[in-house]
Design a protein around this motif. Structure first.
Motif, PDB file in Angstrom:
ATOM      1  N   MET A 137      18.569  68.766 -46.581  1.00 54.49           N
ATOM      2  CA  MET A 137      19.928  68.997 -46.810  1.00 54.49           C
ATOM      3  C   MET A 137      20.652  69.432 -45.594  1.00 54.49           C
ATOM      4  SD  MET A 137      20.993  68.056 -49.758  1.00 54.49           S
ATOM      5  CE  MET A 137      22.378  68.600 -49.877  1.00 54.49           C
ATOM      6  N   GLY A 138      19.611  69.379 -44.412  1.00 56.80           N
ATOM      7  CA  GLY A 138      20.366  70.012 -43.036  1.00 56.80           C
ATOM      8  C   GLY A 138      20.359  71.426 -42.916  1.00 56.80           C
ATOM      9  N   ARG A 139      19.583  72.020 -43.643  1.00 58.71           N
ATOM     10  CA  ARG A 139      19.582  73.509 -43.517  1.00 58.71           C
ATOM     11  C   ARG A 139      18.433  74.056 -42.745  1.00 58.71           C
ATOM     12  NH1 ARG A 139      24.361  74.827 -43.865  1.00 58.71           N
ATOM     13  NH2 ARG A 139      23.947  77.050 -44.428  1.00 58.71           N
ATOM     14  N   GLY A 140      18.369  73.961 -41.258  1.00 57.46           N
ATOM     15  CA  GLY A 140      17.280  74.417 -40.791  1.00 57.46           C
ATOM     16  C   GLY A 140      16.846  75.811 -40.821  1.00 57.46           C
ATOM     17  N   THR A 141      17.775  76.609 -40.547  1.00 53.39           N
ATOM     18  CA  THR A 141      17.372  78.149 -40.999  1.00 53.39           C
ATOM     19  C   THR A 141      16.688  78.354 -42.183  1.00 53.39           C
ATOM     20  OG1 THR A 141      19.014  78.886 -38.986  1.00 53.39           O
ATOM     21  CG2 THR A 141      18.037  80.387 -40.694  1.00 53.39           C
ATOM     22  N   ALA A 142      17.205  77.964 -43.305  1.00 52.85           N
ATOM     23  CA  ALA A 142      16.729  78.105 -44.673  1.00 52.85           C
ATOM     24  C   ALA A 142      15.605  77.594 -44.819  1.00 52.85           C
ATOM     25  CB  ALA A 142      17.836  77.343 -45.760  1.00 52.85           C
ATOM     26  N   CYS A 143      15.282  76.351 -44.204  1.00 50.82           N
ATOM     27  CA  CYS A 143      13.747  75.727 -44.155  1.00 50.82           C
ATOM     28  C   CYS A 143      12.982  76.617 -43.545  1.00 50.82           C
ATOM     29  CB  CYS A 143      14.209  74.306 -43.269  1.00 50.82           C
ATOM     30  SG  CYS A 143      12.404  73.598 -43.435  1.00 50.82           S
ATOM     31  N   VAL A 144      13.336  77.179 -42.395  1.00 55.28           N
ATOM     32  CA  VAL A 144      12.324  78.224 -41.575  1.00 55.28           C
ATOM     33  C   VAL A 144      12.452  79.428 -42.529  1.00 55.28           C
ATOM     34  CG1 VAL A 144      12.047  79.628 -39.741  1.00 55.28           C
ATOM     35  CG2 VAL A 144      12.952  77.252 -39.410  1.00 55.28           C
ATOM     36  N   PHE A 145      12.888  79.885 -43.306  1.00 51.34           N
ATOM     37  CA  PHE A 145      12.929  81.028 -43.953  1.00 51.34           C
ATOM     38  C   PHE A 145      11.585  80.776 -45.038  1.00 51.34           C
ATOM     39  CE2 PHE A 145      13.592  83.113 -48.168  1.00 51.34           C
ATOM     40  CZ  PHE A 145      13.562  84.453 -47.667  1.00 51.34           C
ATOM     41  N   HIS A 146      11.876  79.633 -45.688  1.00 51.34           N
ATOM     42  CA  HIS A 146      10.924  79.333 -46.738  1.00 51.34           C
ATOM     43  C   HIS A 146       9.384  78.960 -46.099  1.00 51.34           C
ATOM     44  CE1 HIS A 146      13.175  79.369 -50.340  1.00 51.34           C
ATOM     45  NE2 HIS A 146      14.241  78.683 -49.441  1.00 51.34           N
ATOM     46  N   LEU A 147       9.364  78.315 -44.908  1.00 44.16           N
ATOM     47  CA  LEU A 147       8.058  78.305 -44.202  1.00 44.16           C
ATOM     48  C   LEU A 147       7.505  79.531 -43.937  1.00 44.16           C
ATOM     49  CD1 LEU A 147       9.441  75.098 -42.030  1.00 44.16           C
ATOM     50  CD2 LEU A 147       7.580  75.110 -44.158  1.00 44.16           C
ATOM     51  N   MET A 148       8.179  80.648 -43.410  1.00 43.23           N
ATOM     52  CA  MET A 148       7.728  81.709 -43.270  1.00 43.23           C
ATOM     53  C   MET A 148       6.979  82.319 -44.484  1.00 43.23           C
ATOM     54  SD  MET A 148       7.792  82.496 -39.898  1.00 43.23           S
ATOM     55  CE  MET A 148       7.140  80.526 -39.867  1.00 43.23           C
ATOM     56  N   ARG A 149       7.547  82.348 -45.596  1.00 42.79           N
ATOM     57  CA  ARG A 149       7.165  82.816 -46.884  1.00 42.79           C
ATOM     58  C   ARG A 149       5.725  82.124 -47.191  1.00 42.79           C
ATOM     59  NH1 ARG A 149      10.293  85.183 -51.165  1.00 42.79           N
ATOM     60  NH2 ARG A 149       9.316  83.642 -52.600  1.00 42.79           N
ATOM     61  N   ILE A 150       5.598  80.965 -46.955  1.00 40.04           N
ATOM     62  CA  ILE A 150       4.380  80.217 -47.032  1.00 40.04           C
ATOM     63  C   ILE A 150       3.370  80.633 -46.072  1.00 40.04           C
ATOM     64  CG2 ILE A 150       3.262  77.824 -46.438  1.00 40.04           C
ATOM     65  CD1 ILE A 150       5.891  76.711 -47.668  1.00 40.04           C
ATOM     66  N   MET A 151       3.711  80.980 -44.745  1.00 42.94           N
ATOM     67  CA  MET A 151       2.896  81.607 -43.865  1.00 42.94           C
ATOM     68  C   MET A 151       2.310  83.141 -44.242  1.00 42.94           C
ATOM     69  SD  MET A 151       2.280  79.349 -41.326  1.00 42.94           S
ATOM     70  CE  MET A 151       1.472  80.431 -40.150  1.00 42.94           C
ATOM     71  N   GLU A 152       3.280  83.671 -44.886  1.00 43.00           N
ATOM     72  CA  GLU A 152       2.761  84.954 -45.247  1.00 43.00           C
ATOM     73  C   GLU A 152       1.657  84.957 -46.381  1.00 43.00           C
ATOM     74  OE1 GLU A 152       3.437  88.433 -44.783  1.00 43.00           O
ATOM     75  OE2 GLU A 152       5.113  87.610 -43.307  1.00 43.00           O
ATOM     76  N   VAL A 153       1.716  84.016 -47.244  1.00 35.69           N
ATOM     77  CA  VAL A 153       0.703  83.738 -47.928  1.00 35.69           C
ATOM     78  C   VAL A 153      -0.748  83.547 -47.421  1.00 35.69           C
ATOM     79  CG1 VAL A 153      -0.471  82.230 -50.064  1.00 35.69           C
ATOM     80  CG2 VAL A 153       1.943  83.059 -50.348  1.00 35.69           C
ATOM     81  N   GLY A 154      -0.467  82.414 -46.502  1.00 35.18           N
ATOM     82  CA  GLY A 154      -1.705  82.101 -45.518  1.00 35.18           C
ATOM     83  C   GLY A 154      -2.089  83.027 -44.700  1.00 35.18           C
TER      84      GLY A 154
END
Length: 153
Positions: A47-64
């Protein structure tokens, strides 16, 4: 009268929309708790929401980060910042005998450090914004790290 909005999605972005296995089957099987954020990261990118995408990716990294820390016996991994965890991960890795698994853990730690330095520290500051190009780059980095992690833990 009601208004209906239609959004155009370029084909290269649309491929990310509702991707159930954005990081592959092995990652899905090993880390089911990241499913929501993984799909949302893809949807935000589409949907073109780069910052929101990065936010969710950081949540994934926290689990990792937490899973990697548990694997190497890093105490209280959920209460520490990433640099402390990285320091303890690297200490633990240095004590392991040299083997392909140790090399893979070292590579995963290096990838984690790169993500921490380039994206995580910055995403926590509200003045920073991310382009789609940056978000796509991070999708690749997170996919690499979580894929490595799926074979380690």
């Amino acid at each position: 009268m009601s208004i209906v909005n239609f959004f155009y999605m370029p084909a290269d972005q649309a491929d990310f929309y509702s991707r159930e296995k954005l990081f592959g089957s092995a990652v899905n099987a090993k880390f089911p708790s990241i499913h929501f954020d993984m799909v949302e990261a893809g949807n935000c990118f589409a949907m073109g929401r780069g910052t929101a995408c990065v936010f969710h990716l950081m949540r994934i990294m926290e689990v990792g980060v937490q899973e990697f820390g548990k694997k190497l016996g890093v105490a209280i991994v959920t209460e520490k910042n990433w640099q402390n965890i990285l320091d303890e991960l690297n200490k633990a890795i240095k004590t392991l005998p040299k083997s392909p698994a140790t090399v893979e853990m070292s590579q995963a730690s290096a990838n984690l450090y790169a993500v921490k330095l380039a994206w995580r520290n910055e995403v926590m500051h509200p003045n920073d914004k991310y382009t789609l190009e940056e978000a796509k780059n991070l999708i690749g980095q997170v996919k690499l790290f979580m894929g490595q992690l799926a074979s380690i833990v």
